[in-house]
Write a protein that holds these residues in place. Sequence first.
Motif, mmCIF file in Angstrom:
data_model
loop_
_atom_site.group_PDB
_atom_site.id
_atom_site.type_symbol
_atom_site.label_atom_id
_atom_site.label_comp_id
_atom_site.label_asym_id
_atom_site.label_seq_id
_atom_site.Cartn_x
_atom_site.Cartn_y
_atom_site.Cartn_z
ATOM 1 N N GLN A 92 0.794 -1.219 0.000
ATOM 2 C CA GLN A 92 0.000 0.000 0.000
ATOM 3 C C GLN A 92 0.835 1.282 0.000
ATOM 4 N N GLY A 93 1.546 1.483 -1.112
ATOM 5 C CA GLY A 93 2.298 2.715 -1.234
ATOM 6 C C GLY A 93 3.155 2.739 -2.479
ATOM 7 N N LEU A 94 3.876 3.842 -2.639
ATOM 8 C CA LEU A 94 4.784 4.039 -3.759
ATOM 9 C C LEU A 94 6.163 4.432 -3.236
ATOM 10 N N THR A 95 7.200 3.980 -3.916
ATOM 11 C CA THR A 95 8.554 4.384 -3.578
ATOM 12 C C THR A 95 9.212 4.952 -4.827
ATOM 13 N N VAL A 96 9.856 6.115 -4.649
ATOM 14 C CA VAL A 96 10.491 6.809 -5.767
ATOM 15 C C VAL A 96 12.010 6.789 -5.589
ATOM 16 N N PHE A 97 12.702 6.412 -6.669
ATOM 17 C CA PHE A 97 14.162 6.401 -6.678
ATOM 18 C C PHE A 97 14.671 7.288 -7.808
ATOM 19 N N ALA A 98 15.832 7.877 -7.614
ATOM 20 C CA ALA A 98 16.599 8.435 -8.717
ATOM 21 C C ALA A 98 17.525 7.337 -9.217
ATOM 22 N N LEU A 99 17.729 7.282 -10.533
ATOM 23 C CA LEU A 99 18.656 6.317 -11.119
ATOM 24 C C LEU A 99 19.846 7.083 -11.676
ATOM 25 N N THR A 100 21.028 6.813 -11.156
ATOM 26 C CA THR A 100 22.225 7.539 -11.587
ATOM 27 C C THR A 100 22.737 6.994 -12.924
ATOM 28 N N ALA A 101 23.642 7.735 -13.536
ATOM 29 C CA ALA A 101 24.228 7.310 -14.806
ATOM 30 C C ALA A 101 25.074 6.049 -14.645
ATOM 31 N N GLU A 102 25.438 5.719 -13.406
ATOM 32 C CA GLU A 102 26.184 4.483 -13.120
ATOM 33 C C GLU A 102 25.260 3.312 -12.838
ATOM 34 N N GLY A 103 23.958 3.572 -12.828
ATOM 35 C CA GLY A 103 22.995 2.501 -12.604
ATOM 36 C C GLY A 103 22.655 2.240 -11.158
ATOM 37 N N ARG A 104 22.901 3.200 -10.287
ATOM 38 C CA ARG A 104 22.590 3.044 -8.870
ATOM 39 C C ARG A 104 21.231 3.666 -8.562
ATOM 40 N N LEU A 105 20.441 2.986 -7.742
ATOM 41 C CA LEU A 105 19.152 3.501 -7.285
ATOM 42 C C LEU A 105 19.344 4.273 -5.982
ATOM 43 N N VAL A 106 18.863 5.524 -5.955
ATOM 44 C CA VAL A 106 18.963 6.367 -4.780
ATOM 45 C C VAL A 106 17.546 6.663 -4.294
ATOM 46 N N HIS A 107 17.233 6.219 -3.083
ATOM 47 C CA HIS A 107 15.884 6.391 -2.543
ATOM 48 C C HIS A 107 15.600 7.873 -2.288
ATOM 49 N N LEU A 108 14.519 8.364 -2.901
ATOM 50 C CA LEU A 108 14.139 9.764 -2.735
ATOM 51 C C LEU A 108 12.958 9.953 -1.797
ATOM 52 N N ALA A 109 11.933 9.122 -1.962
ATOM 53 C CA ALA A 109 10.719 9.315 -1.167
ATOM 54 C C ALA A 109 9.859 8.061 -1.181
ATOM 55 N N THR A 110 9.064 7.922 -0.141
ATOM 56 C CA THR A 110 8.071 6.864 -0.049
ATOM 57 C C THR A 110 6.747 7.460 0.379
ATOM 58 N N ARG A 111 5.698 7.090 -0.323
ATOM 59 C CA ARG A 111 4.372 7.609 0.010
ATOM 60 C C ARG A 111 3.461 6.427 0.334
ATOM 61 N N ALA A 112 2.901 6.459 1.524
ATOM 62 C CA ALA A 112 1.980 5.412 1.953
ATOM 63 C C ALA A 112 0.559 5.760 1.548
ATOM 64 N N ASP A 113 -0.186 4.766 1.132
ATOM 65 C CA ASP A 113 -1.607 4.943 0.838
ATOM 66 C C ASP A 113 -2.374 4.725 2.118
ATOM 67 N N LEU A 114 -2.833 5.829 2.712
ATOM 68 C CA LEU A 114 -3.501 5.744 4.002
ATOM 69 C C LEU A 114 -5.012 5.662 3.888
ATOM 70 N N ALA A 115 -5.520 5.586 2.654
ATOM 71 C CA ALA A 115 -6.980 5.537 2.465
ATOM 72 C C ALA A 115 -7.528 4.210 2.954
#
Length: 222
Positions: A199-222
């Motif tokens: 129940q939520g979404l997670t957003v990552f940035a993807l670097t030019a080297e192929g690394r995932l950097v966690h930016l934000a997580t949003r929970a679905d509270l409905a």
Amino acid sequence: ALDACHAVTTYLSKTPSQEEAVSLLSVDSGGKTWMIGAAADYSGLSVFGYDGARGTLSPLQTVSDSSAAYLRAVSDLASVSIGGKTFVLAGSASEHGVTAFSLGSDGRLTQTDRLGMQESVPVNTVTALATVKVGGAAFVVAGASETSSLTVMQVSSTGKLIVRDHVLDDLTTRFDGVTQLQAVSAGGRAYVVASGSDQGLTVFALTAEGRLVHLATRADLA
């Protein structure tokens, strides 16, 4: 043509179910449009030529599963272009891996690589793929539901797959049992959005080297 494309999912019956799911990917190559399809309850890929003027499909090629590929129970398809070449990626839910193909100007697929469980990549039940380009490099992100993981593979100009990152769901993210992936590029940057069963979404940035950097997580509270 777009540098990165994702398949759409349709169903063989009026009652949607995973067993009736079919992934359809539209790709341009050689000045023509090709449709690539895979049914979740079968194995292999089918390639069709698409006549836009008539709205018809013509069978061109069938790619069967083999010991050198992961093509049983294909769960998702995606494409990416690099170095003037177009590559098609297929993810297998039951064989736990990703297979890469080059797409010729004649619409035919030629396998270039595969990566998965048999190559010691820790993925179980590949459920979603997303392709994106950043910094001149092309990547496919594979989501696997049973390992609740995201695996970043670079797609080389020859279609080889190289693992660049592997992240697991934890208490700060929400992609447990991941089933949905979306990748976008904007302003020279790339982003990956993942969701699953918690129940939520997670957003990552993807670097030019192929690394995932966690930016934000949003929970679905409905």
